[in-house]
Design a protein around this motif. Sequence first.
Motif, PDB file in Angstrom:
ATOM      1  N   SER A 150       0.800  -1.007   0.352  1.00 30.43           N
ATOM      2  CA  SER A 150      -0.012  -0.053  -0.515  1.00 30.43           C
ATOM      3  C   SER A 150       0.874   1.643  -0.077  1.00 30.43           C
ATOM      4  N   ALA A 151       0.532   2.560  -0.054  1.00 31.32           N
ATOM      5  CA  ALA A 151       1.165   3.831  -0.222  1.00 31.32           C
ATOM      6  C   ALA A 151      -0.135   4.467  -0.493  1.00 31.32           C
ATOM      7  N   PRO A 156       3.605   6.281  -3.327  1.00 30.28           N
ATOM      8  CA  PRO A 156       3.361   4.863  -4.986  1.00 30.28           C
ATOM      9  C   PRO A 156       4.680   5.401  -5.614  1.00 30.28           C
ATOM     10  N   LEU A 159       5.752   2.471  -6.147  1.00 32.83           N
ATOM     11  CA  LEU A 159       5.727   1.605  -7.098  1.00 32.83           C
ATOM     12  C   LEU A 159       6.151   1.816  -8.586  1.00 32.83           C
ATOM     13  N   ILE A 171       2.213  -2.848 -10.745  1.00 29.50           N
ATOM     14  CA  ILE A 171       1.801  -1.871 -10.914  1.00 29.50           C
ATOM     15  C   ILE A 171       0.926  -2.534 -11.922  1.00 29.50           C
ATOM     16  N   VAL A 176      -4.681   2.071  -9.827  1.00 31.23           N
ATOM     17  CA  VAL A 176      -3.719   2.969  -9.115  1.00 31.23           C
ATOM     18  C   VAL A 176      -4.158   4.323  -9.142  1.00 31.23           C
ATOM     19  N   GLY A 178      -3.230   8.238  -6.960  1.00 30.44           N
ATOM     20  CA  GLY A 178      -1.233   8.714  -6.474  1.00 30.44           C
ATOM     21  C   GLY A 178      -1.950  10.225  -6.250  1.00 30.44           C
ATOM     22  N   LEU A 201       3.112   7.021 -13.189  1.00 33.17           N
ATOM     23  CA  LEU A 201       2.244   5.594 -13.013  1.00 33.17           C
ATOM     24  C   LEU A 201       1.565   4.877 -14.255  1.00 33.17           C
ATOM     25  N   TYR A 208      -4.422   4.036 -14.005  1.00 36.45           N
ATOM     26  CA  TYR A 208      -4.922   5.360 -12.716  1.00 36.45           C
ATOM     27  C   TYR A 208      -6.109   5.571 -12.906  1.00 36.45           C
ATOM     28  N   THR A 226      -3.408   2.016  -2.422  1.00 42.17           N
ATOM     29  CA  THR A 226      -2.885   3.469  -3.213  1.00 42.17           C
ATOM     30  C   THR A 226      -3.831   4.255  -2.524  1.00 42.17           C
TER      31      THR A 226
END
Length: 248
Positions: A150-151, A156, A159, A171, A176, A178, A201, A208, A226
């Motif tokens: 997790s982040a 992230p 990641l 990923i 995700v 961020g 990302l 995303y 995330t």
Amino acid sequence: MKTIIALIATILLIPLAQSADDKQTVLIVVTNYGQMPDGKTTGLWLAEATHPWQKFVKAGYQVHFASPKGGNSPIDPRSTKKPDAINDQFLNHKAYQNALKNTKVLKDLDPNNYAAIFFAGGHGTMWDFPNAAGASEIAGKIYSQGGIVSAVCHGPAALVNLKLPDGTLLIKGKKVTGFTNSEEEKVGLTKAVPFLLEDKLKSQGASYSSGEDFKLHTVVSDRLVTGQNPASAGPAAEAVIKLLKNSR
């Protein structure tokens, strides 16, 4: 007033002082990076560590702190300007402060000791998280053996190069979130950071998504959790806890 705050902290966070070898342990990873190349002060966004820590502890988990180099994790002074009761509880206890001043070295840890890993944010992470020694070895192994990665916010950044034991990016193909390009622009640091997290990302094959700027938005994709921004730190920890409890 300080005495009252300390008493409240003791009531809410007392499990941190207890021995609980039978409890699962969560590893919170924080930055060592305290100054941007242009001289701006940066570091850990404090609530992105303290809010998850409190959530994990109250749910019955042990918590350890680590960082890429170990030792002190500098706190971004901007993150302590607004009133925050949990931050106050943390900052009024030497034992809790010491957890950030004496973090474990990430690469030296055994992933078998952790049920989940949580990468806390702060702009400092944009410099030392992407290529942090041990990040793939620890987080990739935790994930591959059924644990949670997790982040939150800029966390992230850890990641973007994080690989599983088979060499694939964690990923790739996962949902995700961020810190957004829009949020970065609004805080005036688009030109200061080494890359835009949202773009990075996406470029590495993640799906995303984002919510409204600076509002709560968390994403769960398999065992990857995330959160978009500081408002998402506590809720992201809650999502981790739910996954951990469901895996028992």
